[in-house]
Design a protein around this motif. Structure first.
Motif, short mmCIF file in Angstrom:
data_model
loop_
_atom_site.label_atom_id
_atom_site.label_comp_id
_atom_site.label_asym_id
_atom_site.label_seq_id
_atom_site.Cartn_x
_atom_site.Cartn_y
_atom_site.Cartn_z
N HIS A 132 96.19 -11.96 43.55
CA HIS A 132 94.87 -12.52 43.25
C HIS A 132 94.80 -13.30 41.93
N LEU A 133 95.95 -13.57 41.29
CA LEU A 133 95.91 -14.29 40.02
C LEU A 133 95.43 -15.73 40.22
N LEU A 234 93.26 -10.67 33.87
CA LEU A 234 93.90 -11.79 33.17
C LEU A 234 94.57 -11.35 31.88
N ARG A 235 93.99 -10.39 31.20
CA ARG A 235 94.60 -9.89 29.95
C ARG A 235 95.95 -9.26 30.25
N GLN A 248 100.77 -18.50 29.89
CA GLN A 248 99.85 -19.38 29.18
C GLN A 248 98.64 -19.72 30.03
N ILE A 249 98.85 -19.94 31.34
CA ILE A 249 97.72 -20.20 32.24
C ILE A 249 96.77 -19.01 32.24
N ALA A 250 97.32 -17.81 32.35
CA ALA A 250 96.48 -16.61 32.34
C ALA A 250 95.73 -16.47 31.02
N ALA A 255 90.68 -16.94 27.97
CA ALA A 255 89.89 -17.52 26.88
C ALA A 255 88.67 -18.26 27.43
N LEU A 256 88.86 -19.00 28.52
CA LEU A 256 87.75 -19.74 29.13
C LEU A 256 86.69 -18.79 29.67
N SER A 257 87.14 -17.68 30.28
CA SER A 257 86.20 -16.74 30.88
C SER A 257 85.33 -16.05 29.84
#
Length: 349
Positions: A132-133, A234-235, A248-250, A255-257
């Motif tokens: 689910h990433l 995500l963390r 880095q994507i995660a 950060a965006l979330s």
């Protein structure tokens, strides 16, 4: 026979302006420049000397200032623009021999040149690396971009297909009934082949990309047979994934979330909304781009809105512009993160 010398054409000196403004307009333009300088939006050195229109000069200076806050971008091309309004919210005009006074700044932003970015392969790879990433990253992009830099994603493409092609229905059958009332089955099949159909959409995207994903509310029971969406942590992904690019994507999605993005600068919209910053297709040149192009064509035949956000700033209060800049801080950060995520998911193509 001696040749006659060429006559020299008269020319204007470098100090002579090419356009002449009325005294009232010149005073209004000067007041605008003073307002922006006093508000701290621009520095005197930011105003281009070669620009004869003070409003365009201020607009270019503000656009440059904002882009310094956002930082370098690889996929998106935001444009921040300004116009002036009178006290009634109308464009200033000449009344008799006087220019109506500037009372408000109409400040807005939009995408200069939206482009297609194929993200399906990148999202599928994330799902393969951690359950689910990819779906979680896509959902973060959907949720956080909609009020700051809207993206045309597969779920939006499915919604648009319903009302552009299918009369608001879930598939093409009702539309075909209307168009093929006097057609035989072969003609109906031929028309179906040319359409964007439910089957083509279902084949273009996985189910989790076609639908807005949300957690069930507390105490809410889901329908029988409907799978629950379990977002990825995500963390945890940013710490444990072995691929540094995926880590880095995660991290960027995390950060965006965490940014607080509200709808306070939502544009006052008339007509169809087409203010999208990018088209996120699944595969390059797939049905997403066709749906988007058809939406644009339909919108341009009537009223439409292509602004992402806007703010009206009273020129009687220089502090109001500074307050707007402050409230935009997280949005500037979001634009940079959205750009980085799109670039990483599309592998830069």
């Amino acid at each position: 026979m001696p040749c006659s010398p060429f006559l020299a054409l008269p020319g204007l000196g470098a100090g002579v302006p090419l356009t002449v403004a009325s005294n009232s307009q010149a005073r209004a333009n000067a007041a605008l420049c003073r307002f922006l300088i006093e508000a701290g939006a621009v520095r005197e050195g930011d105003l281009p000397e070669s620009e004869s229109d003070p409003l365009q000069a201020c607009e270019r200076a503000i656009d440059a200032w904002v882009k310094r806050q956002v930082g370098p971008l690889q996929c998106l091309e935001p444009r921040f623009a300004v116009s002036v309004l009178d006290e009634h919210g109308h464009r200033p005009a000449m009344r008799g021999d006087r220019q109506t006074a500037y009372a408000q700044l109409d400040l807005y932003w939009c995408e200069y040149r939206e482009a297609e970015w194929a993200v399906g392969e990148g999202l599928e790879a994330l799902n393969a690396a951690m359950p689910h990433l990819g779906a979680t990253v896509l959902q973060v992009l959907r949720e956080q971009s909609r009020h700051v830099y809207p993206l045309f994603t597969p779920d939006i493409a499915c919604d648009v297909a319903s009302y552009v092609y299918w009369q608001g229905e879930m598939d093409e059958e009702a539309a075909l009934d209307m168009m093929c009332e006097d057609c035989d089955e072969a003609e109906r099949d031929a028309m179906r082949e040319e359409m964007v159909t439910r089957g083509k959409l279902d084949a273009s995207y996985p189910e989790w990309a076609r639908n807005w994903l949300s957690l069930p509310r507390k105490g809410e029971r889901r329908s029988k047979g409907k799978k629950a969406w379990k977002p990825c942590n995500l963390r945890h992904a940013a710490k444990t994934l072995t691929d540094p690019r995926m880590r880095q994507i995660a991290a960027d999605a995390l950060a965006l979330s965490r940014l607080t993005i509200t709808d306070e600068f939502l544009p006052d919209m008339d007509g169809e909304y087409i203010g999208f910053g990018a088209v996120l297709s699944w595969d390059e040149g797939d049905v997403t781009t066709r749906i988007y192009d058809d939406l644009l064509q339909m919108a341009h035949q009537a009223e439409f809105c292509d602004r992402m956000g806007e703010a009206q700033i009273p020129m009687s209060d220089p502090g109001a512009l500074g307050a707007w800049f402050h409230r935009m801080g997280q949005r500037f950060e979001a634009i940079g993160l959205i750009d980085r995520l799109i670039h990483a998911l599309s592998a830069g193509h």
